[in-house]
Design a protein around this motif. Structure first.
Motif, PDB file in Angstrom:
ATOM      1  N   ALA A  14       0.837  -1.202   0.000  1.00 22.44           N
ATOM      2  CA  ALA A  14       0.000   0.000   0.000  1.00 22.44           C
ATOM      3  C   ALA A  14       0.869   1.247   0.000  1.00 22.44           C
ATOM      4  O   ALA A  14       1.167   1.807   1.044  1.00 22.44           O
ATOM      5  N   ARG A  15       1.295   1.670  -1.174  1.00 25.15           N
ATOM      6  CA  ARG A  15       2.113   2.877  -1.278  1.00 25.15           C
ATOM      7  C   ARG A  15       1.311   4.070  -1.774  1.00 25.15           C
ATOM      8  O   ARG A  15       1.779   5.198  -1.700  1.00 25.15           O
ATOM      9  N   ALA A  16       0.148   3.829  -2.349  1.00 20.56           N
ATOM     10  CA  ALA A  16      -0.697   4.909  -2.852  1.00 20.56           C
ATOM     11  C   ALA A  16      -1.873   5.105  -1.912  1.00 20.56           C
ATOM     12  O   ALA A  16      -2.660   4.188  -1.690  1.00 20.56           O
ATOM     13  N   PHE A  17      -1.985   6.307  -1.336  1.00 15.88           N
ATOM     14  CA  PHE A  17      -3.118   6.626  -0.467  1.00 15.88           C
ATOM     15  C   PHE A  17      -3.243   8.131  -0.377  1.00 15.88           C
ATOM     16  O   PHE A  17      -2.284   8.873  -0.601  1.00 15.88           O
ATOM     17  N   ASP A  18      -4.442   8.602  -0.082  1.00 14.94           N
ATOM     18  CA  ASP A  18      -4.664  10.041   0.083  1.00 14.94           C
ATOM     19  C   ASP A  18      -5.953  10.255   0.857  1.00 14.94           C
ATOM     20  O   ASP A  18      -6.810   9.370   0.934  1.00 14.94           O
ATOM     21  N   PHE A  19      -6.072  11.459   1.451  1.00 11.90           N
ATOM     22  CA  PHE A  19      -7.202  11.793   2.305  1.00 11.90           C
ATOM     23  C   PHE A  19      -8.280  12.535   1.523  1.00 11.90           C
ATOM     24  O   PHE A  19      -7.982  13.469   0.779  1.00 11.90           O
ATOM     25  N   ILE A  20      -9.524  12.089   1.711  1.00 11.71           N
ATOM     26  CA  ILE A  20     -10.665  12.857   1.222  1.00 11.71           C
ATOM     27  C   ILE A  20     -10.894  14.043   2.160  1.00 11.71           C
ATOM     28  O   ILE A  20     -11.103  15.174   1.741  1.00 11.71           O
ATOM     29  N   ASP A  21     -10.865  13.744   3.449  1.00 13.23           N
ATOM     30  CA  ASP A  21     -10.854  14.759   4.502  1.00 13.23           C
ATOM     31  C   ASP A  21     -10.099  14.146   5.678  1.00 13.23           C
ATOM     32  O   ASP A  21      -9.551  13.051   5.567  1.00 13.23           O
ATOM     33  N   ASP A  22     -10.067  14.816   6.808  1.00 12.49           N
ATOM     34  CA  ASP A  22      -9.278  14.342   7.944  1.00 12.49           C
ATOM     35  C   ASP A  22      -9.728  12.994   8.488  1.00 12.49           C
ATOM     36  O   ASP A  22      -8.965  12.296   9.160  1.00 12.49           O
ATOM     37  N   SER A  23     -10.956  12.605   8.198  1.00 10.81           N
ATOM     38  CA  SER A  23     -11.470  11.373   8.782  1.00 10.81           C
ATOM     39  C   SER A  23     -11.554  10.210   7.803  1.00 10.81           C
ATOM     40  O   SER A  23     -11.828   9.087   8.212  1.00 10.81           O
ATOM     41  N   LYS A  24     -11.322  10.461   6.514  1.00 13.70           N
ATOM     42  CA  LYS A  24     -11.460   9.405   5.507  1.00 13.70           C
ATOM     43  C   LYS A  24     -10.232   9.369   4.605  1.00 13.70           C
ATOM     44  O   LYS A  24      -9.798  10.401   4.089  1.00 13.70           O
TER      45      LYS A  24
END
Length: 729
Positions: A546-556
């Motif tokens: 899992a090297r690719a990730f990003d936040f939709i907002d602070d909780s997701k």
């Protein structure tokens, strides 16, 4: 040391027999009639990001074949230009006919299929050689060869199989000796003799080797002796016209004299075995050069041209047993210590060197001239939209700013903050003032601007620009991540406990209080408290990369793992939803990038295979997938209106703008080392910098030309500008 066993040669009577077509086991199925079309006319940029791994010439040296994970490419050696690239056909064995009309290829991923490309009818036919199930048991195809009159082709797959090229029907098969396999090293050991329909084969006994192939120290044993058999076959009677057995060291390559009377075998210890085919004698020779030799070819004057992967070229004269070294500039033009592959044309006129996968150098022996065949395109670091719909494209030394139909370039120095090729943040230095700024491609804005010392290597900067992550050495071999105040870098940093090996991707959330970080040497996603440096938790990503990730907002947070995308609640650390590709069977390519649409209703992913996928947050399956690249997607950016998406790849060296709903390409941008650039549409209409069009070729049928005679028809800046603005024309 060599023992030669030559069997008596008897001319056998020629029998005119009816040859039956074999159709058992489904061998002769044309893959249920499957054919693919090739466009008869194509406008293209030569040699961009080909990633070449194998090179070979056709029988008379008029065509060059290059293969790699970007497909198979045919080159016209007279024009010194790329002729056609079959984008999805990575050939592990291939042949181009003497006239250049036919290309036949095999890729193990096709599971027993070969592809026959006809550049006159512009069709690609698929022909099944063995059942798909057999490919899992070591069955393969090698030694593909085409007769000069283009009546027949042959290949090896447990036996030699001969086909009629027009009907694609098998007309015969030839069995090698018991326990013999076809020689298949730098040059494949099956070839039609020039000007004839007789087949030359070189095979070896897999059960005979003395002493062992590898020494006790693990080195290749130069004293190894193998048993080889050289045969010339009558393809109709299946009988050998000539059969020569010999025991010798490992064969690297071979060459046939222009009159078909002599065969030279290059051994691993720089020795030659020169076989007189007519008199059936074998003479031993040795080329006394300092370096190893990797390839040989006869020339028209009877000498033997030799070359190695370090760029050394010479001639050997068998009559006097002397050699000369030819002075060239080849070595100085390599991009690596040695080339990955090389080939010498059968006539000895040209040698091609593949250096660093992306550089093809053609050396002409008579003119002592070196030509660069492949592109001088720049690797792209990323792209973003500024206010409105104008695109900005970043390379290592320039930012190209869209200005209507054209692009203006700013001279800068750019490097990625992370050693990871998919970094979102870049350090941009003004070459005149020396001012440095850290720019975030996802946010399309500068996070930090100020003094950054030359030896300061940041992994990431928080989105408000207040904190930076660096690696800090602890002890002789241990490193740890440290969080610095960007306004006071001399203050004591916060050390993140047990963070050695982490830093490949860093995202901060919860008002800079927490960070989730992926590791280089671990599959874990770990969450740290940035004030104390303590580990808070680890996400359960179920043994994925899992090297690719990003936040939709602070909780997701969206996380790509094992080809699946998971939506996490960062408060509970639980999975809210999983997004799974249709037909997912557990096989996957790692996800390398995630990007959100401006309205946050959709997101896009890119993987290590070059696939871009568009998802809706409301649906668990993808909306559309499309493949415009052949390797790692390194950047993804939605247009401000969400209708288009920009993508780039690790070694593709081109930026592609695609429609989100259909995946169709809209335009492709390429920048070159000399500062020139090109934007080209799928229909061939283009705009370019003042001298950028020199990189464009036009293929008409099986002939290739420069763009000069077609410039007026295809140079259309207004059309390109409309496409870049998102207008559908």
């Amino acid at each position: 040391m060599c023992k030669n066993h030559i069997k008596p040669f008897f001319l056998k009577p020629i029998l005119f027999v009816l040859i039956l077509t074999f159709s058992s086991c489904g061998l002769m199925e044309k893959d249920n009639g499957k054919t693919e079309d090739i466009s008869p006319t194509e406008i293209f940029i030569q040699g961009v990001g080909l990633n070449v791994q194998r090179v070979a010439f056709n029988s008379d040296g008029s065509r060059l074949i290059t293969s790699g994970n970007k497909g198979t490419t045919i080159w016209d050696m007279q024009a010194k230009k790329e002729l056609i690239n079959l984008y999805n056909n990575d050939a592990h064995s291939s042949a181009v006919s003497k006239s250049g009309r036919y290309l036949i290829t095999f890729n193990p991923a096709d599971h027993g299929l070969i592809k026959i490309c006809d550049l006159t009818t512009f069709k690609i036919h698929s022909l099944r050689i063995f059942d798909k199930e057999e490919s899992g048991y070591g069955r393969y195809i090698s030694g593909i060869t085409i007769s000069d009159d283009e009546k027949y082709f042959a290949l090896y797959s447990n036996k030699i199989m001969v086909f009629d090229l027009e009907s694609l029907s098998q007309i015969n098969h030839i069995e090698l000796k018991s326990r013999h396999y076809l020689f298949d090293y730098r040059k494949q050991g099956l070839s039609f003799l020039p000007g004839t329909n007789d087949l030359l084969s070189i095979s070896y006994d897999i059960s005979f080797s003395e002493p062992d192939v590898v020494t006790e120290e693990g080195d290749l044993n130069l004293n190894q002796i193998d048993h080889y058999s050289v045969n010339i076959w009558d393809i109709k009677s299946k009988e050998p016209k000539i059969e020569i057995d010999l025991n010798c060291n490992f064969i690297l390559s071979y060459a046939l004299s222009p009159d078909n009377k002599k065969l030279a075998l290059l051994l691993i210890n720089k020795e030659l075995r020169i076989i007189d085919i007519i008199n059936r004698t074998v003479n031993n020779h040795r080329i006394e050069v300092e370096r190893d030799i990797d390839a040989i070819s006869y020339t028209n004057d009877g000498s033997i041209l030799f070359a190695n992967r370090k760029g050394i070229i010479g001639r050997y004269y068998s009559d006097s047993k002397k050699h000369i070294i030819i002075n060239t500039d080849i070595r100085s033009r390599f991009r690596a210590y040695s080339c990955s592959d090389l080939a010498i044309a059968n006539d000895g006129e040209n040698i091609v060197f593949c250096s660093g996968y992306s550089t093809l150098l053609l050396y002409n022996v008579a003119d002592n001239e070196t030509t660069l065949l492949t592109d001088e395109a720049k690797n792209l670091f990323g792209a973003y939209y500024d206010s409105g719909t104008l695109v900005n494209i970043l390379t290592s030394d320039k930012i190209f700013h869209q200005n209507g139909p054209s692009f203006n370039a700013s001279e800068v120095k750019i490097k990625q903050l992370l050693s990871y090729v998919c970094a979102d943040q870049l350090m941009i230095e003004n070459i005149f003032s020396g001012e440095k700024q850290i720019f975030d491609l996802n946010l399309a804005r500068t996070l930090f601007s100020g003094v950054i010392e030359e030896n300061e290597e940041y992994y990431a900067i928080t989105r408000d620009g207040k904190y930076g992550f660096k690696s800090l050495q602890q002890g002789e071999n241990d490193n740890i991540l440290a969080v610095y105040d960007m306004e006071n870098t001399y203050s004591n940093p916060v050390l993140l406990e047990k963070s050695g090996g982490y830093g490949i991707n860093i995202k901060v959330f919860n008002s800079n209080r927490k960070a989730i970080i992926a590791g280089f040497a671990t599959d874990l996603l770990t969450i740290w408290d940035l004030q104390t440096g303590e580990i808070i938790d680890t996400l359960d990503i179920q043994s994925g990369n899992a090297r690719a990730f990003d936040f939709i907002d602070d909780s997701k947070c969206l996380v790509g793992v094992r080809g699946i995308v998971r939506l996490y609640d960062m408060n509970s650390r639980n999975i809210i939803k999983s997004y799974i590709p249709k037909g997912y069977d557990g096989r996957y390519k790692d996800i390398t990038k995630i990007s959100f649409s401006p309205d946050k209703k959709y997101f896009a992913t890119g993987d290590t295979d070059g696939l871009v996928t568009i998802w809706s947050f409301d649906n668990e399956n993808e909306l559309v997938s499309f493949k415009t690249h052949k390797d790692w997607i390194t950047f993804l950016t939605f247009s401000p209106d969400g209708k288009n998406i920009i993508s780039g790849s690790y070694s593709g060296k081109s930026l592609v703008i695609s429609e989100v709903t259909t995946g169709k390409d809209i335009a492709r941008f390429v920048a070159f080392a000399d500062g020139e650039w090109i934007v080209i549409t799928p229909k061939g209409y283009f705009n370019a910098s003042p001298n950028g069009a020199k990189y464009l070729n036009v293929r008409v049928g099986n002939q290739v030309y420069s763009i000069d005679n077609f410039h007026e028809k295809y140079f259309n800046p207004a059309y390109v500008a409309s496409v870049l603005q998102g207008k559908r024309i």
